[in-house]
Design an enzyme around this catalytic site. Structure first.
Site, mmCIF file in Angstrom:
data_model
loop_
_atom_site.group_PDB
_atom_site.id
_atom_site.type_symbol
_atom_site.label_atom_id
_atom_site.label_comp_id
_atom_site.label_asym_id
_atom_site.label_seq_id
_atom_site.Cartn_x
_atom_site.Cartn_y
_atom_site.Cartn_z
ATOM 1 C CG ASP A 287 -0.527 2.976 -49.214
ATOM 2 O OD1 ASP A 287 -0.445 2.348 -50.286
ATOM 3 O OD2 ASP A 287 0.031 4.064 -49.025
ATOM 4 C CG ASN B 199 -6.304 2.252 -56.909
ATOM 5 O OD1 ASN B 199 -6.852 1.724 -55.942
ATOM 6 N ND2 ASN B 199 -5.288 3.090 -56.764
#
Length: 241
Positions: A19, A67
């Protein structure tokens, strides 16, 4: 820090939620895709460090089922990046003894990308030094749902008795059925959540949340976390001796 100490006390399987790519790029006034490109280069360093750090299994979260909600430009750029990564890294992964597997739902992915994934898996299937698993269009809940469907089909076909179904049975239908459960899950960028990643498999994993953004996550950061892991007492539901 001696590698032999990490091998003795460290995890065999590490999973990483990579991330912070977008924030890393924005901090530099660049588009988010620039951060993803930097993140892809970081993957190489971390994979290459695994043998000396005693890590045989590494699973990385590349693209989640959620996503797809990102902008079309970012999603398209990521898919292009995945194709380029496979093309660029395939021979080096092969030569470095890395076996590559992909987990996740492939049905929504471009057929050309899926074929590249299949070929990379086939190319590296004899390797055994490092097992690199890439979670692509992956979500923990989605994985369990798909596994349950496969299990239900076996029951409906009479090949599996419902009375014989237990946790171990379901695990055989998961994408990760050929892998050991992760011992350690790392999330970079300072976020302290698991984001639907390996929900079933991480039931007894240790977690480490680091503020370091993924493009800045070096071998030294990795080694330090692994060293700290060796000091933890893992009881798996039992009590201390």
């Amino acid at each position: 820090m001696a590698a032999k100490d990490i091998r003795a006390n460290g995890p065999a399987h590490v999973a990483i939620i990579m991330d912070g790519n977008g924030r890393w790029a924005q901090m530099r006034g660049r588009p988010r895709l620039y951060g993803h490109q930097a993140g892809a280069r970081r993957v190489r360093e971390i994979v290459e460090s695994c043998p000396s750090l005693g890590i045989r299994y590494l699973t990385i979260f590349a693209f989640s089922t959620e996503n797809w909600k990102r902008t079309q430009a970012e999603v398209t750029g990521l898919m292009t990046l995945f194709r380029r990564y496979i093309q660029k890294e395939a021979q080096e992964l092969l030569q470095n003894g890395v076996r590559v597997r992909f987990i996740g739902d492939r049905d929504r992915l471009d057929p050309k990308l899926v074929e590249m994934m299949r070929r990379l898996e086939e190319l590296t299937e004899a390797n055994d030094l490092v097992h690199l698993t890439i979670a692509l269009n992956y979500g923990g809940r989605d994985e369990v749902a798909r596994a349950t469907k496969r299990l239900a089909r076996e029951v409906a076909a009479g090949r599996l008795d419902p009375e014989d179904v237990d946790a171990e049975t379901l695990a055989h239908f998961l994408d990760t059925c050929l892998l050991p459960d992760p011992d350690l899950v790392i999330r970079t960028s300072g976020e302290a959540r698991i984001s639907n990643f390996l929900l079933w498999q991480s039931a007894y994993a240790e977690y480490e949340f680091t503020p370091v953004l993924w493009p800045d996550f070096t071998r030294d950061h990795f080694a330090e976390i692994l060293d700290n892991f060796g000091t933890r007492e893992r009881r798996f539901g039992a009590v201390s001796a």
